[in-house]
Design an enzyme around this catalytic site. Structure first.
Site, PDB file in Angstrom:
ATOM      1  N   CYS A  10       0.863  -1.183   0.000  1.00 14.78           N
ATOM      2  CA  CYS A  10       0.000   0.000   0.000  1.00 14.78           C
ATOM      3  C   CYS A  10       0.898   1.231   0.000  1.00 14.78           C
ATOM      4  CB  CYS A  10      -0.970  -0.023   1.179  1.00 14.78           C
ATOM      5  SG  CYS A  10      -0.185  -0.012   2.803  1.00 14.78           S
ATOM      6  N   ASN A  13       2.285   1.470   4.359  1.00 15.08           N
ATOM      7  CA  ASN A  13       2.585   0.191   5.026  1.00 15.08           C
ATOM      8  C   ASN A  13       2.295   0.253   6.535  1.00 15.08           C
ATOM      9  OD1 ASN A  13       5.495  -2.015   5.484  1.00 15.08           O
ATOM     10  ND2 ASN A  13       3.384  -2.557   5.126  1.00 15.08           N
ATOM     11  N   CYS A  15      -1.382   0.773   7.391  1.00 11.12           N
ATOM     12  CA  CYS A  15      -2.829   0.512   7.525  1.00 11.12           C
ATOM     13  C   CYS A  15      -3.262  -0.718   6.720  1.00 11.12           C
ATOM     14  CB  CYS A  15      -3.649   1.731   7.091  1.00 11.12           C
ATOM     15  SG  CYS A  15      -3.316   3.233   8.052  1.00 11.12           S
ATOM     16  N   ARG A  16      -3.365  -0.570   5.397  1.00 15.18           N
ATOM     17  CA  ARG A  16      -3.958  -1.632   4.586  1.00 15.18           C
ATOM     18  C   ARG A  16      -3.064  -2.856   4.419  1.00 15.18           C
ATOM     19  NH1 ARG A  16      -5.036   2.202  -0.338  1.00 15.18           N
ATOM     20  NH2 ARG A  16      -3.161   3.093   0.599  1.00 15.18           N
ATOM     21  N   SER A  17      -1.809  -2.644   3.998  1.00 18.02           N
ATOM     22  CA  SER A  17      -0.980  -3.837   3.731  1.00 18.02           C
ATOM     23  C   SER A  17      -0.599  -4.605   4.995  1.00 18.02           C
ATOM     24  CB  SER A  17       0.239  -3.510   2.857  1.00 18.02           C
ATOM     25  OG  SER A  17       1.082  -2.554   3.455  1.00 18.02           O
ATOM     26  N   ASP A 127      -7.866   4.006   0.880  1.00 14.32           N
ATOM     27  CA  ASP A 127      -6.913   4.505   1.870  1.00 14.32           C
ATOM     28  C   ASP A 127      -7.694   5.077   3.057  1.00 14.32           C
ATOM     29  OD1 ASP A 127      -5.081   5.947   3.327  1.00 14.32           O
ATOM     30  OD2 ASP A 127      -4.115   6.854   1.586  1.00 14.32           O
TER      31      ASP A 127
HETATM   32  P1  4NP Z   1      -1.756   2.839   4.092  1.00 13.53           P
HETATM   33  O1  4NP Z   1      -2.360   4.211   4.649  1.00 13.53           O
HETATM   34  O2  4NP Z   1      -1.201   3.151   2.708  1.00 13.53           O
HETATM   35  O3  4NP Z   1      -2.906   1.929   4.038  1.00 13.53           O
HETATM   36  O4  4NP Z   1      -0.665   2.421   5.071  1.00 13.53           O
HETATM   37  C1  4NP Z   1      -1.636   5.403   4.706  1.00 13.53           C
HETATM   38  C2  4NP Z   1      -0.773   5.637   5.764  1.00 13.53           C
HETATM   39  C3  4NP Z   1      -0.088   6.834   5.839  1.00 13.53           C
HETATM   40  C4  4NP Z   1      -0.273   7.789   4.853  1.00 13.53           C
HETATM   41  C5  4NP Z   1      -1.131   7.552   3.798  1.00 13.53           C
HETATM   42  C6  4NP Z   1      -1.812   6.348   3.719  1.00 13.53           C
HETATM   43  N1  4NP Z   1       0.405   9.043   4.960  1.00 13.53           N
HETATM   44  O5  4NP Z   1       0.146   9.909   4.109  1.00 13.53           O
HETATM   45  O6  4NP Z   1       1.235   9.225   5.859  1.00 13.53           O
END
Ligand code: 4NP
Length: 173
Positions: A10, A13, A15-17, A127
């Site tokens: 994702c 790294n 939240c989703r992955s 996201d």
């Molecule tokens: P992820 O979510 O891609 O599912 O881990 C996010 C975590 C952090 C950010 C964006 C999406 N960020 O902009 O810091």
């Protein structure tokens, strides 16, 4: 037989992955595939390298019985394509970033996670980072469904037979 390797990717790294990593790893273990399938996760962005999963992600996972506390964020690299048979993107932006770093001679599977679900309404795991708490619940539910589909796909593609049914902690040997 060498291990079949799966990498979930994702943006951050956190939240989703990591949710996919924890849920899919548990399904692998529960079905006795831990010797034949290895699982990892990574992000296309470098802001959270070395950090634990987001608290909101960890909290939802915990209520469903999954412990993500050992996971740490890392950056995806071009070398990952030499290591992983399945590189699974959460959304189209992740997929586009991965395609840009994927060697021309990559023979593995690079695609969207929700391609392994039967529902057609949603093609991407959204996201949740800047949204409300129900975004994390939605991520979890989509990840659980797609993990089931991905495991079935890998089982069929590699003729893997489950050797264990049940939670790993209830294993007798
Ligand atoms: P992820 O979510 O891609 O599912 O881990 C996010 C975590 C952090 C950010 C964006 C999406 N960020 O902009 O810091």
């Amino acid at each position: 037989m060498s291990q079949i390797s799966v990498l979930f990717v994702c943006l951050g790294n956190i939240c989703r992955s990591p949710t996919a990593h924890g849920v899919f790893q548990c399904m692998v273990d529960t079905n006795g595939f831990d010797g034949s399938i290895s699982v990892d996760s990574a992000g296309t962005g470098d802001w959270h390298i070395g950090r634990s999963p987001d608290q909101r992600t960890a909290a939802v996972a915990k209520t469903k019985g999954y412990d993500l506390s050992e996971l740490r964020a890392r950056l995806v690299t071009g070398d990952d394509f030499a290591q992983f048979d399945y590189v699974i993107a959460m959304d189209k932006a992740n997929l586009s970033d991965l395609k840009a770093m994927c060697p021309d001679n990559y023979t593995g599977h690079l695609g969207l996670f929700l391609d392994f679900t039967e529902q057609q309404a949603q093609r991407e795991v959204p996201d949740p980072y800047y949204g409300g708490d129900n975004g994390f619940e939605l991520v979890f539910n989509l990840v659980e469904e797609a993990s089931c589909g991905l495991l079935k796909h890998i089982q069929a593609e590699h003729s893997l037979k489950p050797t264990f049914q049940g939670r790993p902690e209830s294993r007798s040997s």
